[in-house]
Design a protein around this motif. Structure first.
Motif, PDB file in Angstrom:
ATOM      1  N   ARG A   1    -115.388  33.019  53.294  1.00  0.00           N
ATOM      2  CA  ARG A   1    -116.769  34.268  54.702  1.00  0.00           C
ATOM      3  C   ARG A   1    -116.523  34.568  55.429  1.00  0.00           C
ATOM      4  N   ARG A   2    -115.870  33.118  56.468  1.00  0.00           N
ATOM      5  CA  ARG A   2    -114.554  33.558  57.762  1.00  0.00           C
ATOM      6  C   ARG A   2    -114.076  34.991  57.872  1.00  0.00           C
ATOM      7  N   LEU A   3    -112.975  34.717  56.458  1.00  0.00           N
ATOM      8  CA  LEU A   3    -111.869  35.631  56.123  1.00  0.00           C
ATOM      9  C   LEU A   3    -112.803  37.533  55.847  1.00  0.00           C
ATOM     10  N   ALA A   4    -113.518  36.937  54.835  1.00  0.00           N
ATOM     11  CA  ALA A   4    -113.958  38.061  54.574  1.00  0.00           C
ATOM     12  C   ALA A   4    -115.226  38.970  55.928  1.00  0.00           C
ATOM     13  N   GLU A   5    -115.890  37.714  57.083  1.00  0.00           N
ATOM     14  CA  GLU A   5    -115.907  39.277  57.863  1.00  0.00           C
ATOM     15  C   GLU A   5    -115.069  39.011  58.923  1.00  0.00           C
ATOM     16  N   LEU A   6    -113.884  38.343  58.827  1.00  0.00           N
ATOM     17  CA  LEU A   6    -112.417  39.152  59.709  1.00  0.00           C
ATOM     18  C   LEU A   6    -111.728  40.337  58.320  1.00  0.00           C
ATOM     19  N   GLY A   7    -112.372  41.068  58.126  1.00  0.00           N
ATOM     20  CA  GLY A   7    -111.984  42.508  57.452  1.00  0.00           C
ATOM     21  C   GLY A   7    -111.693  42.690  56.028  1.00  0.00           C
TER      22      GLY A   7
ATOM     23  N   THR B   1    -108.210  37.659  50.591  1.00  0.00           N
ATOM     24  CA  THR B   1    -108.645  36.471  50.869  1.00  0.00           C
ATOM     25  C   THR B   1    -108.391  35.441  49.815  1.00  0.00           C
ATOM     26  N   ARG B   2    -108.718  35.721  48.467  1.00  0.00           N
ATOM     27  CA  ARG B   2    -107.705  34.796  47.881  1.00  0.00           C
ATOM     28  C   ARG B   2    -106.390  34.848  47.318  1.00  0.00           C
ATOM     29  N   ASP B   3    -105.369  35.033  47.936  1.00  0.00           N
ATOM     30  CA  ASP B   3    -103.998  35.173  48.315  1.00  0.00           C
ATOM     31  C   ASP B   3    -103.990  34.219  49.578  1.00  0.00           C
ATOM     32  N   ALA B   4    -104.566  34.771  50.575  1.00  0.00           N
ATOM     33  CA  ALA B   4    -104.624  33.996  51.543  1.00  0.00           C
ATOM     34  C   ALA B   4    -105.133  32.577  51.700  1.00  0.00           C
ATOM     35  N   LEU B   5    -105.730  32.078  50.778  1.00  0.00           N
ATOM     36  CA  LEU B   5    -105.779  30.417  50.323  1.00  0.00           C
ATOM     37  C   LEU B   5    -105.065  29.363  49.660  1.00  0.00           C
ATOM     38  N   ALA B   6    -104.460  30.661  48.757  1.00  0.00           N
ATOM     39  CA  ALA B   6    -104.018  30.349  47.667  1.00  0.00           C
ATOM     40  C   ALA B   6    -102.631  29.098  48.916  1.00  0.00           C
ATOM     41  N   ASP B   7    -102.017  29.586  49.272  1.00  0.00           N
ATOM     42  CA  ASP B   7    -101.164  29.077  50.158  1.00  0.00           C
ATOM     43  C   ASP B   7    -101.656  28.299  51.696  1.00  0.00           C
ATOM     44  N   ASP B   8    -101.620  26.572  50.962  1.00  0.00           N
ATOM     45  CA  ASP B   8    -101.909  25.313  51.530  1.00  0.00           C
ATOM     46  C   ASP B   8    -100.623  26.023  53.562  1.00  0.00           C
ATOM     47  N   GLN B   9    -100.133  25.931  53.334  1.00  0.00           N
ATOM     48  CA  GLN B   9     -99.230  25.794  54.739  1.00  0.00           C
ATOM     49  C   GLN B   9     -99.665  27.260  55.863  1.00  0.00           C
TER      50      GLN B   9
ATOM     51  N   VAL C   1    -101.420  38.492  55.727  1.00  0.00           N
ATOM     52  CA  VAL C   1    -102.149  39.610  55.726  1.00  0.00           C
ATOM     53  C   VAL C   1    -102.840  39.675  56.903  1.00  0.00           C
ATOM     54  N   LEU C   2    -103.109  38.035  57.886  1.00  0.00           N
ATOM     55  CA  LEU C   2    -104.076  38.619  59.222  1.00  0.00           C
ATOM     56  C   LEU C   2    -102.969  39.456  60.133  1.00  0.00           C
ATOM     57  N   LEU C   3    -101.701  39.641  60.368  1.00  0.00           N
ATOM     58  CA  LEU C   3    -100.829  40.393  61.157  1.00  0.00           C
ATOM     59  C   LEU C   3    -101.143  41.748  60.892  1.00  0.00           C
ATOM     60  N   GLU C   4    -101.450  42.119  58.450  1.00  0.00           N
ATOM     61  CA  GLU C   4    -101.645  43.400  58.201  1.00  0.00           C
ATOM     62  C   GLU C   4    -102.651  43.877  58.889  1.00  0.00           C
ATOM     63  N   LEU C   5    -103.866  43.223  58.407  1.00  0.00           N
ATOM     64  CA  LEU C   5    -105.574  43.269  59.455  1.00  0.00           C
ATOM     65  C   LEU C   5    -105.158  43.852  60.409  1.00  0.00           C
TER      66      LEU C   5
ATOM     67  N   ASP D   1    -103.767  47.678  60.969  1.00  0.00           N
ATOM     68  CA  ASP D   1    -104.717  48.191  60.288  1.00  0.00           C
ATOM     69  C   ASP D   1    -105.637  48.229  61.185  1.00  0.00           C
ATOM     70  N   LEU D   2    -106.591  47.538  61.785  1.00  0.00           N
ATOM     71  CA  LEU D   2    -107.431  47.331  62.817  1.00  0.00           C
ATOM     72  C   LEU D   2    -106.581  48.485  63.833  1.00  0.00           C
ATOM     73  N   ALA D   3    -105.834  48.558  64.540  1.00  0.00           N
ATOM     74  CA  ALA D   3    -105.294  48.422  65.001  1.00  0.00           C
ATOM     75  C   ALA D   3    -105.539  50.482  65.029  1.00  0.00           C
ATOM     76  N   ARG D   4    -105.028  50.535  64.028  1.00  0.00           N
ATOM     77  CA  ARG D   4    -104.543  52.420  63.675  1.00  0.00           C
ATOM     78  C   ARG D   4    -105.818  52.805  63.576  1.00  0.00           C
ATOM     79  N   GLN D   5    -107.066  51.889  62.871  1.00  0.00           N
ATOM     80  CA  GLN D   5    -108.278  52.536  63.259  1.00  0.00           C
ATOM     81  C   GLN D   5    -109.213  52.846  63.999  1.00  0.00           C
ATOM     82  N   GLN D   6    -108.561  51.885  65.156  1.00  0.00           N
ATOM     83  CA  GLN D   6    -109.277  51.784  66.439  1.00  0.00           C
ATOM     84  C   GLN D   6    -108.403  53.081  67.253  1.00  0.00           C
ATOM     85  N   GLU D   7    -107.337  53.865  66.845  1.00  0.00           N
ATOM     86  CA  GLU D   7    -106.023  54.569  67.590  1.00  0.00           C
ATOM     87  C   GLU D   7    -107.278  55.708  66.929  1.00  0.00           C
ATOM     88  N   LYS D   8    -107.772  55.978  65.604  1.00  0.00           N
ATOM     89  CA  LYS D   8    -107.846  56.916  64.893  1.00  0.00           C
ATOM     90  C   LYS D   8    -109.524  57.430  65.536  1.00  0.00           C
TER      91      LYS D   8
END
Length: 265
Positions: free
Chosen positions: A51-57, A63-71, A78-82, A85-92
Motif C-alpha cells: 500500500r505504501r509503495l502504491a501511494e508513492l506512485g 512494486t513487485r520488483d521493488a519488494l523482490a529485492d530483500d536488500q 525504482v524510487l529514484l526513477e519515480l 518522473d515526479l520532478a518532470r511532472q512538477q515542471e510541466k
C-alpha cells in the motif's frame, strides 16, 4: 485474522487484497482446515508495504520488483526513477500554471487566446483590424498551432516573424483591405493581377520558398481551381481549407501569387 480483518487493519478493501494475491504481490497465507485463509502479522506488514509503495506512485509491476529485492537496491533505483518522473511532472505543471496565469491576466480573453505563447505573441503583432481576409488567416494560424508538431510550429512562426515588423504590418493592412474589396469581384477583374504582384513582393523569400515546397509536395487533387494550366503548382490542405472561405477573385489572386513565387525560385 480473516481477510476482512486484515483489510480493515491495513485500510484497504478485501477486493484489493484478493487482487494483490492474484498478481502475486501478496503471498498466499496458510489455510485452515475449513479452507479459510488465516492471516498473521507478517501478512499485514507485507500488505502495508504494498500500500505504501502504491501511494508513492509506483505501478504494481514496479512494486513487485521493488519488494523482490530483500536488500532494497531495486527499491532505491525504482524510487529514484519515480522521483525524477515526479520532478518532470512538477515542471510541466509549473509551465501550464504560468500559461494559465498569463491568460487570466489578459483583459480581452477569448478561445483563440489559448494558442501557444509564441503563436499568441505573433498574432498580436500581425495585421488584423476588421478585415475578413485577415481573420481567415488568423483562424488558419490558430488551427495550425494546434495540429502541428512543436518543431514545425516553431519553424512556421520564424517564417512569419518578418511580417510582424511595423512597416510590414502597415503594408499588410493595405493588402488585406484590397483583398477584401475583391470579395464580390469577377476573377478577371484587373485588380486581381496588380494585387497578386504586390502580394508576391510582400512575402519574404524564406516564406515564399517554404510555401512553394509545401505546395509541390501536395497531391494534385488539392490544386487551386484553374491551376491546371500551371505545371506542378500543387495545392495543400491549408489552401483547400482557405478556398472554401473566399471568393473566386480572391482564389485567383492566390493562384497567381503561387505562380509568381515558383518563378521567383
Amino acid at each position: 485474522m480473516r481477510i476482512s480483518e486484515l483489510a480493515a487493519l491495513v485500510g484497504v478493501s478485501t477486493r484489493t487484497v484478493r487482487h494483490y494475491h492474484h498478481l502475486k504481490l501478496l503471498p498466499e497465507p496458510e489455510r485452515l482446515a475449513n479452507g479459510y485463509r488465516e492471516y498473521r502479522l507478517r501478512d499485514a506488514v507485507a500488505l502495508a508495504r504494498v500500500r505504501r509503495l502504491a501511494e508513492l506512485g509506483l505501478s504494481l509491476d514496479e512494486t513487485r520488483d521493488a519488494l523482490a529485492d530483500d536488500q532494497g537496491r531495486e527499491l532505491r533505483e525504482v524510487l529514484l526513477e519515480l522521483d525524477a518522473d515526479l520532478a518532470r511532472q512538477q515542471e510541466k505543471i509549473g509551465v501550464r500554471r504560468n500559461r494559465l496565469a498569463a491568460l487570466l491576466a489578459e483583459t480581452d480573453l477569448h478561445p483563440d487566446s489559448t494558442v501557444s505563447p509564441e503563436m499568441a505573441a505573433m498574432l498580436r503583432d500581425l495585421p488584423a483590424g476588421s478585415s475578413k481576409s485577415a481573420e481567415i488567416d488568423r483562424e488558419l494560424l490558430a488551427l495550425m498551432d494546434t495540429v502541428a508538431d512543436p518543431a514545425d510550429r516553431a519553424e512556421f512562426i520564424d517564417l512569419f516573424r518578418p511580417l510582424t515588423e511595423p512597416e510590414a504590418v502597415a503594408r499588410g493592412h493595405a493588402l488585406y483591405a484590397r483583398l477584401d474589396e475583391l470579395a464580390d469581384a469577377d476573377p478577371g477583374d484587373p485588380r486581381v493581377t496588380t494585387l497578386a504582384v504586390d502580394l508576391a513582393a510582400y512575402l519574404p523569400d524564406e516564406m515564399a520558398t517554404a510555401m512553394v515546397a509545401n505546395l509541390d509536395s501536395a497531391p494534385d487533387h488539392m490544386c487551386p481551381p484553374g491551376a491546371d494550366s500551371v505545371e506542378n503548382t500543387g495545392g495543400g490542405q491549408w489552401l483547400k481549407t482557405m478556398y472554401a472561405e473566399v471568393s473566386a477573385a480572391q482564389i485567383e489572386v492566390f493562384r497567381r501569387v503561387m505562380i509568381m513565387l515558383k518563378e521567383r525560385g
